[in-house]
Design a protein around this motif. Structure first.
Motif, short mmCIF file in Angstrom:
data_model
loop_
_atom_site.label_atom_id
_atom_site.label_comp_id
_atom_site.label_asym_id
_atom_site.label_seq_id
_atom_site.Cartn_x
_atom_site.Cartn_y
_atom_site.Cartn_z
N LYS A 94 0.74 -1.24 0.00
CA LYS A 94 -0.11 -0.12 0.18
C LYS A 94 0.91 1.45 -0.04
N ILE A 95 1.95 1.25 0.65
CA ILE A 95 2.80 2.36 0.72
C ILE A 95 4.17 2.36 -0.04
N GLY A 96 4.83 1.09 -0.39
CA GLY A 96 5.83 0.98 -1.17
C GLY A 96 7.08 0.51 -0.37
N ALA A 97 7.86 0.06 -0.70
CA ALA A 97 9.12 -0.54 0.00
C ALA A 97 9.95 0.55 0.62
N LEU A 103 10.34 4.36 7.24
CA LEU A 103 9.33 4.42 8.34
C LEU A 103 10.12 3.44 9.49
N THR A 104 10.40 2.27 8.89
CA THR A 104 10.95 1.26 10.20
C THR A 104 12.31 1.80 10.52
N ILE A 105 13.15 2.51 9.51
CA ILE A 105 14.39 2.90 10.32
C ILE A 105 14.31 4.15 10.88
N ALA A 106 13.26 5.08 10.71
CA ALA A 106 13.15 6.16 11.52
C ALA A 106 12.49 5.57 12.80
N VAL A 143 12.90 10.72 6.08
CA VAL A 143 11.55 9.79 6.00
C VAL A 143 10.27 10.94 5.50
N SER A 144 10.34 12.03 6.08
CA SER A 144 9.43 12.73 5.42
C SER A 144 9.49 13.03 4.33
N LEU A 145 10.60 13.32 3.41
CA LEU A 145 10.90 13.65 1.96
C LEU A 145 10.43 12.43 1.35
N VAL A 146 10.52 11.24 1.79
CA VAL A 146 10.19 9.97 1.12
C VAL A 146 8.73 9.78 1.23
N ALA A 147 8.21 10.25 2.29
CA ALA A 147 6.82 10.02 2.39
C ALA A 147 5.97 11.10 1.51
#
Length: 151
Positions: A94-97, A103-106, A143-147
């Motif tokens: 649903k959100i991509g790898a 998110l898991t790294i953060a 992570v915010s940039l990726v999201a």
């Protein structure tokens, strides 16, 4: 290679294979169905691989007396790993790898900073210095940039 370098390399390679694991588990979900079923298959394969390595390396069986001295909560690590694997299988389609792993790294970085700072759960204490805090904040900003950045 210095004594510390092997540990740095092991952590880097361990992190690099996580996206491959997530992709493989996500693909397997297409054939198996539910994320928890795939999690079970993943852990079963991992347990068999671990057993084979222990046998090939001729590691002795753990001593029952040593195991009986542990606390129940020391055995929760496998359950936490199960949740991690399940959550990536559940979220990735649903959100991509990239976002799932970002998110898991953060989450890992924030939790690790607290664990290190307090020396929790038997870890060596590494205080949360301003530099380390800024590093974790930068990870969260990444992570915010990726999201949120759209191509």
């Amino acid at each position: 290679m210095t004594g510390r370098s092997i540990f740095l390399l092991a952590a880097l390679v361990g992190g690099a294979i996580l996206p491959v694991q997530v992709a493989l588990n996500t693909l397997l979900r297409r054939y198996v169905g539910e994320p928890m079923q795939v999690t079970f298959i993943s852990y079963l394969a991992g347990a068999l691989a671990s057993l084979a390595i222990c046998i090939l390396a001729r590691y002795p069986l753990p001593v029952v007396a040593s195991l009986s001295q542990t606390s129940w909560w020391m055995w929760v690590g496998g359950c936490l790993g199960t949740f991690y694997v399940w959550s990536t299988i559940f979220a990735t389609p649903k959100i991509g790898a990239a976002l799932a792993l970002a998110l898991t790294i953060a989450g890992q970085m924030v939790a690790a900073l607290f664990l290190d700072h307090y020396g929790a759960i038997g870890l060596v204490r590494y205080p949360a210095s301003p530099t380390r805090i800024v590093g974790v904040v930068l990870v969260v900003l990444g992570v915010s940039l990726v999201a949120y950045v759209k191509a």
